[in-house]
Design a protein around this motif. Structure first.
Motif, mmCIF file in Angstrom:
data_model
loop_
_atom_site.group_PDB
_atom_site.id
_atom_site.type_symbol
_atom_site.label_atom_id
_atom_site.label_comp_id
_atom_site.label_asym_id
_atom_site.label_seq_id
_atom_site.Cartn_x
_atom_site.Cartn_y
_atom_site.Cartn_z
ATOM 1 N N ALA A 133 0.838 -1.213 0.000
ATOM 2 C CA ALA A 133 0.000 0.000 0.000
ATOM 3 C C ALA A 133 0.865 1.252 0.000
ATOM 4 C CB ALA A 133 -0.928 -0.002 1.205
ATOM 5 N N THR A 134 1.897 1.249 0.853
ATOM 6 C CA THR A 134 2.766 2.434 0.951
ATOM 7 C C THR A 134 3.489 2.673 -0.364
ATOM 8 O OG1 THR A 134 3.076 2.051 3.317
ATOM 9 C CG2 THR A 134 4.714 3.433 2.216
ATOM 10 N N ILE A 135 4.055 1.601 -0.918
ATOM 11 C CA ILE A 135 4.791 1.760 -2.188
ATOM 12 C C ILE A 135 3.839 2.184 -3.300
ATOM 13 C CG2 ILE A 135 6.113 0.501 -3.943
ATOM 14 C CD1 ILE A 135 7.190 -1.239 -1.598
ATOM 15 N N SER A 136 2.649 1.593 -3.324
ATOM 16 C CA SER A 136 1.668 1.949 -4.363
ATOM 17 C C SER A 136 1.322 3.425 -4.292
ATOM 18 C CB SER A 136 0.385 1.134 -4.190
ATOM 19 O OG SER A 136 0.635 -0.231 -4.214
ATOM 20 N N LEU A 137 0.993 3.884 -3.081
ATOM 21 C CA LEU A 137 0.576 5.288 -2.950
ATOM 22 C C LEU A 137 1.733 6.233 -3.259
ATOM 23 C CD1 LEU A 137 -1.680 4.969 0.209
ATOM 24 C CD2 LEU A 137 -2.400 5.549 -2.098
ATOM 25 N N LEU A 138 2.940 5.808 -2.921
ATOM 26 C CA LEU A 138 4.109 6.642 -3.237
ATOM 27 C C LEU A 138 4.276 6.776 -4.755
ATOM 28 C CD1 LEU A 138 6.456 8.062 -1.755
ATOM 29 C CD2 LEU A 138 7.799 5.998 -2.080
ATOM 30 N N LEU A 139 4.164 5.649 -5.453
ATOM 31 C CA LEU A 139 4.342 5.667 -6.912
ATOM 32 C C LEU A 139 3.187 6.396 -7.597
ATOM 33 C CD1 LEU A 139 5.706 2.060 -7.428
ATOM 34 C CD2 LEU A 139 6.972 4.191 -7.678
ATOM 35 N N PHE A 140 1.952 6.097 -7.171
ATOM 36 C CA PHE A 140 0.799 6.799 -7.764
ATOM 37 C C PHE A 140 0.921 8.296 -7.529
ATOM 38 C CE2 PHE A 140 -1.070 3.201 -9.280
ATOM 39 C CZ PHE A 140 -1.658 2.339 -8.371
ATOM 40 N N GLY A 141 1.322 8.645 -6.295
ATOM 41 C CA GLY A 141 1.464 10.061 -5.951
ATOM 42 C C GLY A 141 2.527 10.742 -6.790
ATOM 43 N N LEU A 142 3.610 10.016 -7.055
ATOM 44 C CA LEU A 142 4.694 10.579 -7.868
ATOM 45 C C LEU A 142 4.207 10.893 -9.278
ATOM 46 C CD1 LEU A 142 7.768 11.189 -7.937
ATOM 47 C CD2 LEU A 142 8.098 8.863 -8.755
ATOM 48 N N PHE A 143 3.518 9.936 -9.879
ATOM 49 C CA PHE A 143 3.026 10.150 -11.247
ATOM 50 C C PHE A 143 1.958 11.244 -11.283
ATOM 51 C CE2 PHE A 143 5.277 7.280 -13.849
ATOM 52 C CZ PHE A 143 5.616 6.188 -13.062
ATOM 53 N N PHE A 144 1.128 11.280 -10.273
ATOM 54 C CA PHE A 144 0.096 12.311 -10.213
ATOM 55 C C PHE A 144 0.740 13.698 -10.111
ATOM 56 C CE2 PHE A 144 -3.556 14.690 -9.124
ATOM 57 C CZ PHE A 144 -3.277 15.438 -7.993
ATOM 58 N N ALA A 145 1.714 13.821 -9.190
ATOM 59 C CA ALA A 145 2.352 15.121 -8.970
ATOM 60 C C ALA A 145 3.134 15.578 -10.200
ATOM 61 C CB ALA A 145 3.265 15.049 -7.755
ATOM 62 N N LEU A 146 3.852 14.655 -10.825
ATOM 63 C CA LEU A 146 4.642 15.003 -12.021
ATOM 64 C C LEU A 146 3.723 15.477 -13.146
ATOM 65 C CD1 LEU A 146 7.306 12.150 -12.155
ATOM 66 C CD2 LEU A 146 7.724 14.584 -11.800
ATOM 67 N N ASP A 147 2.610 14.755 -13.319
ATOM 68 C CA ASP A 147 1.676 15.123 -14.385
ATOM 69 C C ASP A 147 1.030 16.482 -14.103
ATOM 70 O OD1 ASP A 147 -1.562 14.728 -15.237
ATOM 71 O OD2 ASP A 147 -0.070 14.287 -16.773
ATOM 72 N N LEU A 148 0.691 16.719 -12.829
ATOM 73 C CA LEU A 148 0.056 17.989 -12.461
ATOM 74 C C LEU A 148 1.017 19.153 -12.695
ATOM 75 C CD1 LEU A 148 -2.675 18.823 -11.163
ATOM 76 C CD2 LEU A 148 -1.475 18.954 -8.989
ATOM 77 N N GLU A 149 2.289 18.960 -12.323
ATOM 78 C CA GLU A 149 3.305 20.004 -12.534
ATOM 79 C C GLU A 149 3.532 20.263 -14.016
ATOM 80 O OE1 GLU A 149 5.374 22.041 -10.694
ATOM 81 O OE2 GLU A 149 4.158 21.528 -8.967
#
Lengths: 235, 513
Positions: A25-41
């Motif tokens: 769960a932690t790794i998933s949310l970290l990776l999903f969060g990374l892609f979300f943040a990069l795309d938003l930026e």
């Protein structure tokens, strides 16, 4: 049905008692969060495209969730107890599937925070986000069902995980076969592609063909898993 | 001898099985990787099958025992059930995928084909094949999606994907990745940009039975369709060609009359007067059911304006200003918003604003007789006025009779029985707009200007199915993210949310201890 829900409940309890679930769960949310943040930026758009497009991570994240579902029971010998209990094989498989789906949905639930974030900075269209989550869940359900199938075929968790990874990879990359086979055969392999049926859902389109694809894939995988369990009775 | 042979087979049954499977697999790989050696692959596969048959003969007793035993019966039953279940799943997918059961929940239906494209596809009565030449790494998601949607709407539409790098002849022909070839019969059209507009244009080009002629009048200072400078009409020329029109210049000095078969005659901002013979040619063309698009400027000579008076068109003096809606900062470039368009097939699906540098206005149309329908097309806001003297720089300084709303675009339709369902080709159609600058190279691609003039030509030439096939933009959901906002996003997505399950797991473990 009661037996199915009882098995699902037990499965969810067992998953959340296991440290590996929290690690996934932690790794998933970290990776999903990374892609979300990069795309938003990068795109500066109030949508969850970056998050939804990171669904390819399922190929790596689903096998650890499904590898122990039936393989561990077979390794520990508890599968015999399960199969001799007044529970049908289908109820066992369905219960395991629903349990893993519950765990998957629980792992995904913090991602609703992404919607709150983009709402704070912009004006997102709600329906594409709703359909995107529907697609995410359908895609996840299909991957879980395939993982459950590989888990039913072996008593080794490692083999189950590797097989699940390989099977998901084949379904993910099946459009490549369209380059080897032209015409109807190529289109058949393209049709099998897991992410292709997810594209329209991410953009806000509910297509009956996509939904039927995922539901039928789940049904076939669970059916095969049930048959695999049944084979133990008369082997 | 037979007994010795069978006992040999029995002894080597396992090895023969493995060898047979390897040979069949190798044959399959050969057929896949080298299609030109398919004949040899079949022969090799045959050898493999023979080896498997020999293995079967050697192990026939074991096989019979297995098949007739409990495991065999259950196994056969399972195989039948699996095949049946998978078959039902495949059938369900086949049936549903051929239908078009979809709901587009986006705000502006950006994932759905335009109604005009759908209508065009449903009217298809001849096979159309679209071949997309794309390498595996070429981004073609939109193209693939569009082709699939087109295929669903019409059983006459088929498509295929080909890797151009795999076919030496295509490499030699210079076919680039991303090219889509539409073909129907002998006709072919190449598309290099995967958009609905391009695909539908290509579809029209390969299936249309005719290519309507649009003639641009020359010889009186009109806009030049070959000129690529800011005041030229070369962009419009290209746009019309893409819409399957044949575009040409027409000089009425060399051609005594407007040629037969002219779909539409465009007179774009003439500054010099026509000769009497030219005026007569245009008047006769109109009387005979012609289709004319007249773009008028303040500099347009009065003789041209006299040509259209019998059709209820009267130009009013002065240049139009609009303090309500204009292209900022110039009030002398009035703009018309989508909800201001009067009802007209030309502006019915126009969802963007249009603007007109240096426009003139028309008097309220008077219908000369009952066979003619004169309809307002473009109307400015109530804060507009006609400037007939330099002192009239604001609305307040203008006499009431010169104030808005002002008519700067009009359509006329006339025929022997204009209100009945007469064959459209015999009815006169006229579109008069009080500006020719809006369609020049520097302005035609801005907002809805291009759509307005293309729709006008389509209406004149009765190409109504092309009206409105324009790319539907996705809704803009831009966000404004400050540096502080970015930090919050990173904090939430990379720290807070991932730590949630970790904290829950750690606390559960702690409680258990």
């Amino acid at each position: 049905m009661r037996a199915t829900l009882a098995i699902a409940q037990r499965e969810i309890g067992a998953a959340f008692s296991s440290p590996s679930t929290y690690a996934v769960a932690t790794i998933s949310l970290l990776l999903f969060g990374l892609f979300f943040a990069l795309d938003l930026e990068g795109r500066r758009q109030a949508d969850l495209q970056g998050f939804f497009r990171s669904s390819w991570l399922f190929v790596f994240l689903i096998p650890p969730l499904t590898m122990r579902l039936l393989a561990e029971e077979q390794r520990l010998g508890t599968i015999e107890l399960l199969l001799t209990a007044p529970v049908r094989d289908l109820e066992v498989v369905l219960g395991k599937f629903l349990g893993s789906l519950g765990v998957f949905a629980a792992i995904l639930s913090p991602t609703l925070g992404y919607f709150l974030l983009i709402s704070a900075f912009g004006d997102p269209e709600p329906w594409p986000i709703v359909t995107g989550y529907v697609g995410f869940l359908l895609l996840g359900a299909a991957c879980l069902a395939l993982g459950l199938l590989t888990s039913a075929l072996t008593s080794s968790q490692v083999v189950a995980a590797i097989s699940s990874f390989a099977l998901l990879l084949v379904f993910w990359l099946s459009p490549i076969f369209n380059q080897l086979f032209r015409g109807d055969i190529g289109r058949f392999f393209s049709y099998l592609s897991l992410p292709d049926h997810y594209q329209e859902l991410v953009f806000g389109v509910l297509d009956a063909g996509d939904i039927v694809y995922y539901v039928s894939l789940v049904a076939v995988a669970l059916f095969l898993a049930t048959r695999a369990l049944e084979m133990r009775r008369w082997r | 001898m037979q007994r010795i042979f069978l006992s040999l087979l029995r002894g080597f049954a396992g090895a023969l099985t493995v060898l047979g499977l390897v040979v069949v697999f190798a044959a399959g790989a050969l057929a896949l990787l080298a299609p030109e050696t398919r004949g040899i692959a079949y022969a090799v596969a045959g050898v493999g099958l023979l080896l498997l048959l020999a293995a079967l003969m050697g192990a026939i007793e074991s096989v019979r025992g297995f098949l007739l035993g409990r495991q065999g019966r259950y196994g056969a039953n399972t195989i039948v059930m699996v095949v049946a279940f998978v078959g039902i799943a495949v059938l369900a997918n086949l049936l549903v995928s051929r239908q078009n059961y979809r709901i587009d929940l986006t705000e502006n239906q950006s994932r759905t084909l335009a109604p005009q494209t759908v209508e065009l596809l449903r009217k298809l009565s001849q096979p159309v094949q679209a071949t997309a030449f794309v390498t595996p790494d070429f981004p073609f998601e939109d193209g693939r999606r569009l082709l699939a949607l087109y295929g669903r709407e019409s059983s006459f539409f088929a498509y295929d994907m080909v890797d151009p790098e795999k076919d030496p002849s295509l490499v030699l022909a210079g076919v680039q990745s991303g090219t889509v070839v539409f073909q129907s019969g002998e006709r072919q059209s190449l598309v290099f940009t995967a958009t609905e507009q391009e695909f539908t244009s290509a579809l029209i080009k390969v299936t249309s039975t005719s290519q309507p002629l649009v003639s641009f009048l020359t010889g009186h200072g009109e806009r030049d369709i070959q000129e690529s400078g800011p005041n030229g009409y070369s962009t419009l020329n290209r746009g019309l060609t893409q819409e399957n029109y044949q575009v040409s210049a027409l000089n009425l000095l060399s051609a005594a009359e407007v040629p037969e078969g002219t779909g539409a005659l465009v007179i774009a901002g003439p500054t010099k007067a026509p000769l009497p013979s030219e005026a007569l040619a245009v008047a006769n063309y109109l009387q005979g059911g012609g289709k004319v698009l007249m773009l008028v400027d303040p500099e347009t000579s009065p003789e041209w304006l006299e040509l259209f008076q019998p059709w209820g068109i009267e130009i009013l003096p002065g240049k139009v200003f609009d303090a309500g809606y204009y292209l900022n900062p110039d009030q002398g470039t009035p703009a018309i918003l989508p909800d201001q368009y009067p009802f007209s097939p030309i502006t019915r699906d126009l969802s963007a604003a249009t603007f007109f540098p240096a426009a003139v206005a028309f008097a309220t149309p008077t219908q000369a007789d009952g066979t003619m329908t004169v309809t307002p097309l473009l109307r400015t806001s109530a804060q507009s006025w006609r400037q007939t003297s330099p002192e009239q720089t604001t609305l307040d300084q203008t006499p009431a009779e010169q104030r808005g709303p002002l008519l700067i675009g009009v359509t006329v339709e006339a025929g022997a029985d204009a209100t009945q369902d007469e064959a459209p080709a015999r009815r006169t159609r006229l579109v008069v707009v009080g500006d020719s600058d809006f369609a020049t190279n520097q302005f035609v691609t801005a907002y809805g200007n291009g759509d307005l003039i293309l729709n006008s030509v389509n209406w004149l030439a009765q190409q109504e199915e092309l009206i409105g096939i324009r790319p539907t933009p996705s809704s803009d959901q831009a966000i404004f993210l400050t540096a502080q906002g970015s930090r919050w996003v990173l904090f939430a997505t990379l720290l807070v949310l991932p730590l949630l399950p970790a904290l829950v797991g750690v606390s559960l473990r702690w409680r258990r201890r």
